[in-house]
Write a protein that holds these residues in place. Structure first.
Motif, PDB file in Angstrom:
ATOM      1  N   ARG A  66       0.837  -1.198   0.000  1.00 16.15           N
ATOM      2  CA  ARG A  66       0.000   0.000   0.000  1.00 16.15           C
ATOM      3  C   ARG A  66       0.873   1.250   0.000  1.00 16.15           C
ATOM      4  N   ASN A  80       1.117   4.049  -3.066  1.00 12.66           N
ATOM      5  CA  ASN A  80       0.798   5.452  -2.795  1.00 12.66           C
ATOM      6  C   ASN A  80       1.979   6.372  -3.087  1.00 12.66           C
ATOM      7  N   ALA A 103       0.066   9.428   7.672  1.00 14.81           N
ATOM      8  CA  ALA A 103      -0.969   8.386   7.653  1.00 14.81           C
ATOM      9  C   ALA A 103      -1.591   8.235   6.265  1.00 14.81           C
ATOM     10  N   THR A 104      -1.615   9.308   5.505  1.00 18.46           N
ATOM     11  CA  THR A 104      -2.184   9.276   4.150  1.00 18.46           C
ATOM     12  C   THR A 104      -1.435   8.286   3.269  1.00 18.46           C
ATOM     13  N   GLU A 127      -2.935   4.761   3.689  1.00 21.55           N
ATOM     14  CA  GLU A 127      -4.360   4.545   3.437  1.00 21.55           C
ATOM     15  C   GLU A 127      -4.587   3.794   2.130  1.00 21.55           C
ATOM     16  N   PRO A 128      -5.661   3.015   2.066  1.00 21.73           N
ATOM     17  CA  PRO A 128      -6.003   2.343   0.807  1.00 21.73           C
ATOM     18  C   PRO A 128      -6.339   3.361  -0.262  1.00 21.73           C
ATOM     19  N   HIS A 129      -6.019   3.041  -1.498  1.00 19.98           N
ATOM     20  CA  HIS A 129      -6.346   3.923  -2.623  1.00 19.98           C
ATOM     21  C   HIS A 129      -6.786   3.074  -3.798  1.00 19.98           C
TER      22      HIS A 129
END
Length: 71
Positions: free
Chosen positions: A6, A10, A63-64, A67-69
């Motif tokens: 992940r 990202n 944290a971004t 995160e899932p994207h």
């Protein structure tokens, strides 16, 4: 999806959106291009410090990056 993958996706996506090379992101984040490549290819379990450096360079909350994207 594993957290490492992940993060890799990202970072790769956000770097490309800025039109930056891995070398350019490395310079902004005070990391080597080789290390950025390893992160983007999920080859290393990177430190929270490196995540913070990347987030600062990309102007976002760390944290971004975890995160899932949806691609």
């Amino acid at each position: 999806m594993a957290l490492r993958e992940r993060l890799a996706g990202n970072v790769r996506r956000l770097r490309a959106l800025r039109g930056w090379s891995q070398e350019s992101l490395g310079e902004h984040a005070d990391l080597s291009q080789v290390y950025v490549s390893k992160i983007e290819n999920a080859l290393v379990a990177t430190s929270v410090d490196a995540v913070a450096h990347l987030a600062r360079a990309l102007d976002m909350d760390p944290a971004t990056l975890l995160e899932p994207h949806d691609s």
